[in-house]
Design a protein around this motif. Structure first.
Motif, mmCIF file in Angstrom:
data_model
loop_
_atom_site.group_PDB
_atom_site.id
_atom_site.type_symbol
_atom_site.label_atom_id
_atom_site.label_comp_id
_atom_site.label_asym_id
_atom_site.label_seq_id
_atom_site.Cartn_x
_atom_site.Cartn_y
_atom_site.Cartn_z
ATOM 1 N N HIS A 9 -19.169 -36.725 -49.759
ATOM 2 C CA HIS A 9 -19.165 -36.426 -48.332
ATOM 3 C C HIS A 9 -17.829 -35.770 -48.000
ATOM 4 O O HIS A 9 -16.781 -36.302 -48.380
ATOM 5 C CB HIS A 9 -19.357 -37.712 -47.528
ATOM 6 C CG HIS A 9 -19.539 -37.452 -46.076
ATOM 7 N ND1 HIS A 9 -18.473 -37.179 -45.241
ATOM 8 C CD2 HIS A 9 -20.654 -37.414 -45.319
ATOM 9 C CE1 HIS A 9 -18.939 -36.978 -44.022
ATOM 10 N NE2 HIS A 9 -20.243 -37.113 -44.036
ATOM 11 N N PRO A 10 -17.829 -34.632 -47.298
ATOM 12 C CA PRO A 10 -16.579 -33.901 -47.083
ATOM 13 C C PRO A 10 -15.482 -34.694 -46.363
ATOM 14 O O PRO A 10 -14.313 -34.607 -46.744
ATOM 15 C CB PRO A 10 -16.984 -32.678 -46.272
ATOM 16 C CG PRO A 10 -18.440 -32.721 -46.089
ATOM 17 C CD PRO A 10 -18.987 -33.944 -46.751
ATOM 18 N N VAL A 11 -15.821 -35.462 -45.354
ATOM 19 C CA VAL A 11 -14.785 -36.213 -44.631
ATOM 20 C C VAL A 11 -14.243 -37.334 -45.511
ATOM 21 O O VAL A 11 -13.023 -37.536 -45.594
ATOM 22 C CB VAL A 11 -15.318 -36.755 -43.284
ATOM 23 C CG1 VAL A 11 -14.297 -37.679 -42.631
ATOM 24 C CG2 VAL A 11 -15.674 -35.607 -42.349
ATOM 25 N N ARG A 12 -15.115 -38.038 -46.199
ATOM 26 C CA ARG A 12 -14.627 -39.117 -47.072
ATOM 27 C C ARG A 12 -13.798 -38.548 -48.223
ATOM 28 O O ARG A 12 -12.788 -39.150 -48.617
ATOM 29 C CB ARG A 12 -15.804 -39.962 -47.564
ATOM 30 C CG ARG A 12 -16.431 -40.775 -46.422
ATOM 31 C CD ARG A 12 -17.410 -41.817 -46.906
ATOM 32 N NE ARG A 12 -18.641 -41.279 -47.400
ATOM 33 C CZ ARG A 12 -19.753 -41.090 -46.669
ATOM 34 N NH1 ARG A 12 -19.766 -41.415 -45.382
ATOM 35 N NH2 ARG A 12 -20.852 -40.619 -47.224
ATOM 36 N N LEU A 13 -14.181 -37.382 -48.745
ATOM 37 C CA LEU A 13 -13.369 -36.742 -49.785
ATOM 38 C C LEU A 13 -11.969 -36.422 -49.252
ATOM 39 O O LEU A 13 -10.972 -36.608 -49.944
ATOM 40 C CB LEU A 13 -14.025 -35.449 -50.265
ATOM 41 C CG LEU A 13 -15.077 -35.561 -51.346
ATOM 42 C CD1 LEU A 13 -15.686 -34.188 -51.638
ATOM 43 C CD2 LEU A 13 -14.510 -36.155 -52.612
ATOM 44 N N ARG A 14 -11.891 -35.947 -48.030
ATOM 45 C CA ARG A 14 -10.584 -35.616 -47.448
ATOM 46 C C ARG A 14 -9.746 -36.873 -47.236
ATOM 47 O O ARG A 14 -8.522 -36.837 -47.413
ATOM 48 C CB ARG A 14 -10.773 -34.840 -46.154
ATOM 49 C CG ARG A 14 -11.323 -33.435 -46.427
ATOM 50 C CD ARG A 14 -11.519 -32.634 -45.178
ATOM 51 N NE ARG A 14 -10.229 -32.347 -44.558
ATOM 52 C CZ ARG A 14 -10.120 -31.969 -43.284
ATOM 53 N NH1 ARG A 14 -11.179 -31.855 -42.514
ATOM 54 N NH2 ARG A 14 -8.924 -31.701 -42.793
ATOM 55 N N HIS A 17 -8.419 -37.711 -50.593
ATOM 56 C CA HIS A 17 -7.307 -36.803 -50.921
ATOM 57 C C HIS A 17 -6.038 -37.228 -50.184
ATOM 58 O O HIS A 17 -4.950 -37.231 -50.768
ATOM 59 C CB HIS A 17 -7.639 -35.364 -50.535
ATOM 60 C CG HIS A 17 -8.686 -34.728 -51.370
ATOM 61 N ND1 HIS A 17 -9.376 -33.621 -50.960
ATOM 62 C CD2 HIS A 17 -9.178 -35.023 -52.594
ATOM 63 C CE1 HIS A 17 -10.250 -33.261 -51.880
ATOM 64 N NE2 HIS A 17 -10.149 -34.098 -52.880
ATOM 65 N N LEU A 34 -6.042 -35.355 -40.299
ATOM 66 C CA LEU A 34 -7.332 -34.652 -40.205
ATOM 67 C C LEU A 34 -7.604 -34.292 -38.743
ATOM 68 O O LEU A 34 -8.583 -34.768 -38.149
ATOM 69 C CB LEU A 34 -8.456 -35.536 -40.746
ATOM 70 C CG LEU A 34 -8.290 -36.086 -42.162
ATOM 71 C CD1 LEU A 34 -9.360 -37.109 -42.483
ATOM 72 C CD2 LEU A 34 -8.304 -34.973 -43.176
ATOM 73 N N ALA A 99 -20.153 -30.583 -50.636
ATOM 74 C CA ALA A 99 -19.153 -31.480 -50.051
ATOM 75 C C ALA A 99 -17.757 -31.131 -50.547
ATOM 76 O O ALA A 99 -16.796 -31.090 -49.777
ATOM 77 C CB ALA A 99 -19.479 -32.936 -50.384
ATOM 78 N N SER A 103 -14.768 -29.752 -48.152
ATOM 79 C CA SER A 103 -13.489 -30.451 -48.143
ATOM 80 C C SER A 103 -12.358 -29.511 -48.528
ATOM 81 O O SER A 103 -11.304 -29.485 -47.889
ATOM 82 C CB SER A 103 -13.549 -31.634 -49.109
ATOM 83 O OG SER A 103 -12.288 -32.238 -49.234
ATOM 84 N N GLU A 107 -9.170 -28.431 -46.195
ATOM 85 C CA GLU A 107 -7.793 -28.667 -46.648
ATOM 86 C C GLU A 107 -7.006 -27.359 -46.685
ATOM 87 O O GLU A 107 -5.824 -27.323 -46.318
ATOM 88 C CB GLU A 107 -7.781 -29.331 -48.028
ATOM 89 C CG GLU A 107 -8.328 -30.738 -48.053
ATOM 90 C CD GLU A 107 -7.440 -31.753 -47.356
ATOM 91 O OE1 GLU A 107 -6.241 -31.496 -47.140
ATOM 92 O OE2 GLU A 107 -7.962 -32.825 -47.012
ATOM 93 N N SER A 167 -8.354 -27.968 -57.679
ATOM 94 C CA SER A 167 -9.808 -28.052 -57.778
ATOM 95 C C SER A 167 -10.268 -27.162 -58.914
ATOM 96 O O SER A 167 -10.083 -25.945 -58.859
ATOM 97 C CB SER A 167 -10.468 -27.591 -56.472
ATOM 98 O OG SER A 167 -10.121 -28.438 -55.416
#
Length: 177
Positions: A9-14, A17, A34, A99, A103, A107, A167
């Protein structure tokens, strides 16, 4: 929710990070990190990550009558191992890639929006190229890159060091030969 659903999930990945340096942060500090994500969304996703033991409470203190928690990332809970990867469907891979790209884009935009951002001076890179490799050469390259990166991933925060997001994307493309 399993690890795949949790981390893809993009928000959880951020959030992962943001906490990957080993520092602790409050949810308010994560919201500052964020700014493009609504605060309620950050709070909800921090809650999900904490409930799944991906985040642990490192400290609690009372602030204006409320409990403020400082969270730390449990790196051991952020790994998607070979067994989990093998169980992923093609749609899971599509969702995970989307995702990761969402993310990464968020970023990168946050970096560019930082006062004084200087991609040339900061040695920002985003290059693509095709390499022709046999299966044995793929194995060798993956092992060599893994060894090189593993040594750097063990670095701890220290004076003179700043975090850099790396990445790696690698997949076969159709050949036209």
């Amino acid at each position: 929710m399993d690890t795949l659903d949790l981390l893809l999930h993009p928000v959880r990945l951020r959030i992962v990070h943001a906490l990957s340096s080993g520092e602790t942060r409050t949810t308010s500090e994560l919201c500052e990190h964020l700014p493009d994500v609504p605060k309620t969304t950050v709070y909800r996703h921090v809650g999900l990550l904490a409930e799944a033991d991906v985040l642990e409470v490192a400290d609690e203190q009372r602030v204006h009558g409320a409990v403020e928690r400082h969270y730390r990332l449990r790196r051991d809970r952020t790994k998607i191992d070979d067994e989990a990867t093998a169980s992923m469907s093609l749609d899971d891979h599509r969702r995970g890639f989307a995702a990761a790209m969402a993310s990464l884009l968020a970023e990168f935009n946050a970096y560019l929006d930082t006062e004084g951002a200087d991609p040339l001076a900061d040695k920002v890179g985003y290059r693509q190229g095709v390499v022709w490799l046999s299966p044995d050469e793929v194995d060798d390259m993956v092992a060599e890159l893994g060894a090189l990166l593993a040594a750097k991933w063990r670095n701890e925060p220290a004076p003179g060091r700043s975090p850099h997001l790396l990445s790696a994307i690698f997949f076969p493309t159709p050949s036209n030969s």
